[in-house]
Design an enzyme around this catalytic site. Structure first.
Site, PDB file in Angstrom:
ATOM      1  N   ARG A   1       0.839  -1.238  -0.126  1.00 27.79           N
ATOM      2  CA  ARG A   1       0.101  -0.150   0.005  1.00 27.79           C
ATOM      3  C   ARG A   1       0.732   1.157   0.149  1.00 27.79           C
ATOM      4  NH1 ARG A   1      -2.625  -3.995   2.856  1.00 27.79           N
ATOM      5  NH2 ARG A   1      -4.688  -4.254   2.179  1.00 27.79           N
TER       6      ARG A   1
ATOM      7  N   ASP B   1       9.424 -12.950   3.465  1.00 27.57           N
ATOM      8  CA  ASP B   1      10.560 -12.966   2.747  1.00 27.57           C
ATOM      9  C   ASP B   1      11.764 -13.556   3.224  1.00 27.57           C
ATOM     10  OD1 ASP B   1      11.229 -10.852   4.372  1.00 27.57           O
ATOM     11  OD2 ASP B   1      10.426  -9.261   2.995  1.00 27.57           O
TER      12      ASP B   1
ATOM     13  N   HIS C   1       2.513 -13.983   8.861  1.00 30.84           N
ATOM     14  CA  HIS C   1       2.062 -14.476   7.642  1.00 30.84           C
ATOM     15  C   HIS C   1       2.974 -15.916   7.240  1.00 30.84           C
ATOM     16  CE1 HIS C   1      -0.029 -10.628   6.729  1.00 30.84           C
ATOM     17  NE2 HIS C   1      -0.871 -11.422   7.868  1.00 30.84           N
TER      18      HIS C   1
END
Ligand SMILES: [Zn+2]
Length: 257
Positions: free
Chosen positions: A40, A92, A109
């Site tokens: 975002r 990541d 996540h």
């Protein structure tokens, strides 16, 4: 650097240096300097989609994505004994590959490089459990378990990719620890997250309700802009290194008891 930004850096450093239980929360914004797009930010995946634009380009090929100075700054704050817990939305692996200790890290996540046991929630690399993706696939939770696939070395439970896909539950223990540390924090430092997805937006609220100071470091708006104790709208790689330098100077000038 503007005088305003310098003042904000000084303020953040003073609170961090004096903190007893600093908790940091990171979103995709911390990895953009490594070449990964965020969601975002001004050039983020969702921002561009909403504007009808094609997805942003990766700044580097996936095999060349490395931790950047901001990841290393958090490692330094941990080594100084200040950063007690790090909560990340990123998959990541850059926090772990930068040297941040697994036991102080919650990856809400998941992590594309790690598997997780459904029984005891231990985390392992694919190599550690002998999971060959060419044989067993990605190991996502929704996949049907295959006969003979590797099990958890600790409890023999089923192991899955730790990556949380849409519809999957979040890792319960890591979530619980994140809530606990947020409630225990006296300084909560949110970095590179727009804080709009649950439970990301719960953590700073819980921290503030517990009396913690909230520092925001993010490009673009967050729902906490009005209530944060300090809001820094600047580049993460431009702000964190001078904050850490200043923290070290403050600690050196006044040794902690
Ligand atoms: Zn297990």
């Amino acid at each position: 650097m503007s005088a305003d930004l310098q003042k904000q850096i000084e303020q953040a450093a003073e609170w961090i240096a004096a903190s007893q239980h600093l908790v940091a929360f990171t979103g995709a914004g911390i990895s953009t300097d490594s070449g990964l797009p965020d969601f975002r930010g001004p050039d983020g995946v969702w921002t561009r989609r909403d504007a009808g634009l094609p997805p942003p380009k990766w700044g580097a090929p996936p095999s060349q994505i490395r931790p950047n100075v901001a990841h290393l700054c958090l490692v330094e704050l941990e080594q100084l004994g200040l950063l007690k817990f790090l909560i990340s939305q990123n998959v990541d692996n850059l926090h772990l590959s930068s040297g941040f200790p697994l036991e102080r890290l919650a990856e809400l996540h998941g992590n594309g490089k790690l598997m997780r046991c459904l029984g005891c929630e231990s985390r392992f690399t694919f190599e550690q459990v002998g999971w060959d993706r060419r044989v067993w696939g990605e190991g996502y939770r929704a996949h049907r378990p295959l006969k003979g696939q590797p099990r958890c070395p600790v409890c023999k439970g089923r192991i899955i990719s730790s990556v949380v896909n849409f519809g999957d539950p979040l890792p319960a223990k890591e979530l619980e620890r994140s809530f606990m540390h947020s409630a225990e924090s006296d300084v909560f430092f949110a970095i590179g997250s727009s804080l709009v997805v649950s439970p990301a937006n719960d953590m700073p609220r819980i921290a503030m309700e517990a009396g913690s100071k909230l520092i925001l470091l993010n490009r673009g708006e967050t729902p906490f802009d009005e209530v944060a104790d300090l809001r820094i709208d600047a580049g993460i790689g431009e702000v964190l290194p001078p904050v850490v330098e200043r923290v070290k100077a403050l600690l050196a000038a006044q040794p902690r008891a």
